[in-house]
Enzyme design. Structure first.
Site, PDB file in Angstrom:
ATOM      1  N   ARG A  67       0.804  -1.220   0.000  1.00 52.91           N
ATOM      2  CA  ARG A  67       0.000   0.000   0.000  1.00 52.91           C
ATOM      3  C   ARG A  67       0.840   1.274   0.000  1.00 52.91           C
ATOM      4  NH1 ARG A  67      -4.169  -1.171   4.025  1.00 52.91           N
ATOM      5  NH2 ARG A  67      -3.405  -3.249   3.651  1.00 52.91           N
ATOM      6  N   THR A  68       1.924   1.291   0.744  1.00 50.30           N
ATOM      7  CA  THR A  68       2.693   2.537   0.818  1.00 50.30           C
ATOM      8  C   THR A  68       3.342   2.852  -0.531  1.00 50.30           C
ATOM      9  OG1 THR A  68       3.086   2.103   3.152  1.00 50.30           O
ATOM     10  CG2 THR A  68       4.458   3.776   2.128  1.00 50.30           C
ATOM     11  N   LYS A  95      24.312  -4.293   3.610  1.00 47.36           N
ATOM     12  CA  LYS A  95      23.363  -3.183   3.558  1.00 47.36           C
ATOM     13  C   LYS A  95      24.007  -1.805   3.524  1.00 47.36           C
ATOM     14  CE  LYS A  95      19.610  -5.666   5.655  1.00 47.36           C
ATOM     15  NZ  LYS A  95      18.957  -5.925   6.913  1.00 47.36           N
ATOM     16  N   ARG A 117      12.068   3.379   1.656  1.00 50.25           N
ATOM     17  CA  ARG A 117      11.728   2.479   2.774  1.00 50.25           C
ATOM     18  C   ARG A 117      12.911   1.549   2.998  1.00 50.25           C
ATOM     19  NH1 ARG A 117       6.313  -0.905   4.020  1.00 50.25           N
ATOM     20  NH2 ARG A 117       5.729   1.169   4.717  1.00 50.25           N
ATOM     21  N   HIS A 145       7.561   6.471  10.465  1.00 52.38           N
ATOM     22  CA  HIS A 145       6.783   6.300   9.229  1.00 52.38           C
ATOM     23  C   HIS A 145       5.879   7.544   9.155  1.00 52.38           C
ATOM     24  CE1 HIS A 145       4.665   4.616   5.981  1.00 52.38           C
ATOM     25  NE2 HIS A 145       4.236   3.481   6.484  1.00 52.38           N
TER      26      HIS A 145
END
Ligand code: NCD
Length: 326
Positions: A67-68, A95, A117, A145
């Site tokens: 959804r985001t 990372k 994100r 968020h």
């Protein structure tokens, strides 16, 4: 003319949207007011505007999102930007290294806005220091968020007319939730009263310092609240056992009509999604059209993201800085 001449008093005086932390009441109100206009635009046949025409928006998702990511994509497109989606699997890469490498590579493509994100708290802020454009945080680890908290605030403000003085209970997996953190910060800034309700194992140590009242029992914590915000049990962030069993969790902390009885009769039910039906929320309650505003939250999400993208783009220079992108 320089961009500071063009924007004497910026609507939103920040280059990035990394978190709710550091925002003022006026910043939040400006974004919500702007978003109200976008709710109207999104209900028209022609939903397309052009405030981001010529701008490039990159959605960089190191964590899965439905959804985001789609909400940010639609938001950018409805403002006329060119939107590119990049999903990066973080499983096989080192990372830290990849994050900076990716940022520098993308920066060379002259984006104006990057939506990020990432699974690590602080990663989005780090990335924002390496690029020349505006960065929006779409969720970093269990840190923040901000657009979720803004869309929740917009949903409450439109339904209840205000945020100030509302009593909001945030229930469930507070420990792993960036949504809870951003919401606690925002609601406090806007003068709401915040309660958290969770088993002790799912509460961060020192949570009271964020200005919340802590409860370990749903029927005590939900008493007379205006808003019930349920959170997903974030099993993917749990290393070890935090709850005895899903069944037991639902019995004590799952929202059903029985536990809801003590809340105000017109209390709204919210959930950021995705929902674990039958784990933190009973299906009938989640789908109750008179109480649940869960689908409305999704609608508000697009409008709030349009507002955030628009507000940040207003602060971008209108001319290419000298020596940029050689
Ligand atoms: C939230 C998230 O990713 O932090 N979801 C979302 O943005 N729609 C909450 C969650 O994953 O439970």
């Amino acid at each position: 003319m320089t961009s500071s001449d063009a924007n004497p008093t910026p609507l939103f005086p920040h280059r990035h949207l990394i978190g709710i932390e550091g925002l003022s009441q006026a910043d939040i109100t400006s974004l919500l007011d702007l978003a109200d206009g976008y709710v109207d635009q999104n209900r028209q046949i022609n939903k397309k505007g052009d405030v981001l025409r010529g701008r490039t928006q990159i959605n960089l998702f190191f964590e899965a999102s439905t959804r985001t990511q789609s909400s940010f994509e639609l938001a950018g497109k409805r403002l006329g930007a060119d939107v590119m989606n990049m999903s990066v699997s973080s499983s096989s890469i080192k990372k830290g290294e990849t994050l900076i490498d990716t940022a520098t590579t993308l920066n060379a493509m002259h984006p104006d806005l990057i939506v990020v994100r990432h699974g690590d708290s602080g990663a989005v802020e780090l990335l924002s220091q390496k690029v020349g454009c505006s960065v929006l945080n779409a969720g970093d680890g269990s840190h923040e968020h901000p657009t979720q908290a803004l869309l929740d605030a917009l949903t409450i403000r439109r339904r209840k007319g205000r945020l100030e003085g509302m009593t909001v209970a945030i229930c469930g997996d507070i420990l792993h939730s960036r949504v809870a953190r951003s919401n606690i910060l925002l609601l406090n800034i806007m003068g709401a009263r915040v309660r958290v309700i969770a088993p002790k194992t799912l509460l961060p140590i020192g949570i009271e310092r964020l200005g919340v009242e802590v409860f370990n029992d749903m029927t005590e914590g939900l008493k007379d609240v205006d808003i019930v915000m349920m959170l997903r049990l974030q099993l993917e962030r749990m290393h070890g056992s935090f709850v005895p069993s899903v069944r037991e969790y639902f019995r004590y902390f799952g929202l059903d009509y029985e536990k809801l009885k003590v809340a105000k009769p017109d209390a709204l039910i919210m959930h950021p999604g995705p929902m674990n039906r039958g784990v933190e929320i009973d299906s009938a309650v989640a789908d109750d059209i008179n109480r649940s505003v869960i689908r409305e939250q999704v609608e508000m999400g697009v409008a709030v993201r349009m507002a955030a993208l628009d507000a940040l783009a207003r602060n971008l220079p209108n001319e290419q800085p000298a020596g940029y992108g050689a």
